[in-house]
Design an enzyme around this catalytic site. Structure first.
Site, short mmCIF file in Angstrom:
data_model
loop_
_atom_site.label_atom_id
_atom_site.label_comp_id
_atom_site.label_asym_id
_atom_site.label_seq_id
_atom_site.Cartn_x
_atom_site.Cartn_y
_atom_site.Cartn_z
N SER A 153 116.21 92.13 81.87
CA SER A 153 115.60 92.92 80.80
C SER A 153 115.98 94.40 80.93
CB SER A 153 114.08 92.71 80.83
OG SER A 153 113.48 93.15 79.64
N ASP A 173 113.01 83.51 73.64
CA ASP A 173 112.59 84.71 74.37
C ASP A 173 111.62 85.47 73.47
OD1 ASP A 173 112.38 87.28 75.53
OD2 ASP A 173 114.42 87.23 76.29
N HIS A 213 111.53 84.61 78.66
CA HIS A 213 112.15 85.88 79.02
C HIS A 213 112.42 86.04 80.52
CE1 HIS A 213 113.34 90.02 78.63
NE2 HIS A 213 112.38 90.42 79.46
#
Length: 272
Positions: A105, A206, A236
């Protein structure tokens, strides 16, 4: 006279970690792991343990403002985050012949940023659901929200695997989120400076980072060597999810395939 302000206490399990890797005298390969926004090194530890078992030297710092209280995150800046990543990279590079950078991320964003400003130093990028922007409607309200509140609903623990929880903040720190948007903008603008090999692991479902992020990334980098791996059974935080074994195995294979042929490498003695 009052003493220095004590440092905030780090949550148990959120500590940075490092593993020395193999004992070969030459050719050692390092992997720098970078955790995501509001998260901690806990989300990267299983990946780091796998890479260390494969013989790689591994390091994962705790980003400023993370691993303590969400209020601390609001006092941190993206320049502090990038400086911490660069410092950890240099510490690992000092004892390795090459260093790959892997991020989840926002950790992927920071990995990209490092490869943009130091294209000759990063051996390759392994990015898990990396973020460069969001098209969520509530994100447009962030500057307004920052005037009236310090936090918002959390984004942590988007994990499909039952019973698995990410060690992360229970609130989204809004001022820090504005810092993240600044990091996104700078990173998007310089994608063409990335020349290192790139592999993107993208979850097909996600709830935090939209698929367009990977599309923009892969279209924008100047790397001749790019790969996208779809994760069909994870949300995610894929490093803690059902596809983690696949992600770990494929990442070790990918790194090993990009170590220059003929050079001794401690990682070659690891488990396959």
């Amino acid at each position: 006279m009052p003493g220095p302000t004590p440092l905030p206490e780090v949550m148990p399990g959120a500590e940075p970690f490092e593993f020395p890797g193999g004992d070969g005298p030459e050719g050692r390969t390092g992997v720098l792991l970078v955790h995501g926004f509001t998260s901690t090194p806990m989300s990267m530890r299983p990946w780091g343990e796998h890479l260390a078992a494969e013989g790689f030297a591994v390091r994962c710092p705790l980003l400023p403002g993370h691993g303590t209280r969400w209020q601390d995150c609001n006092a941190s800046t993206h320049d502090q985050w990038t400086a911490t990543v660069e410092e950890a990279f240099d510490e690992l590079a000092a004892r390795c012949d090459r260093v790959f950078v892997a991020g989840l991320s926002m950790g992927g964003t920071l990995a990209l940023r490092l490869a943009e400003v130091r294209p000759d130093d990063v051996a390759g990028l392994l990015l898990v659901n990396p973020a460069l922007l969001t098209r969520r409607l509530d994100a447009k309200l962030l500057p307004l929200l920052a005037r009236v509140t310090s936090s918002w609903a959390p984004i942590a623990s988007d994990i499909k695997k039952p019973g698995t929880t990410e060690l992360a903040y229970p609130r989204l720190p809004i001022r820090a989120m504005l810092q993240l948007r600044g990091l996104w903008a700078a990173t998007r603008a310089d994608l063409g400076r990335v020349t290192a090999p790139v592999t993107v692991f993208r979850s097909t479902e996600d709830h935090v980072v939209e698929p367009v992020n990977s599309t923009i990334l892969l279209a924008g980098v100047a790397s001749a060597d790019t790969t996208e791996v779809l994760l069909e059974d994870s949300y995610h935080v894929a490093t803690l999810d059902n596809d983690a074994p696949l992600l770990f195995r494929r990442s070790a294979e990918w790194i090993r395939a990009r170590v220059p042929a003929g050079e001794p490498d401690a990682s070659s003695g690891g488990h396959r």
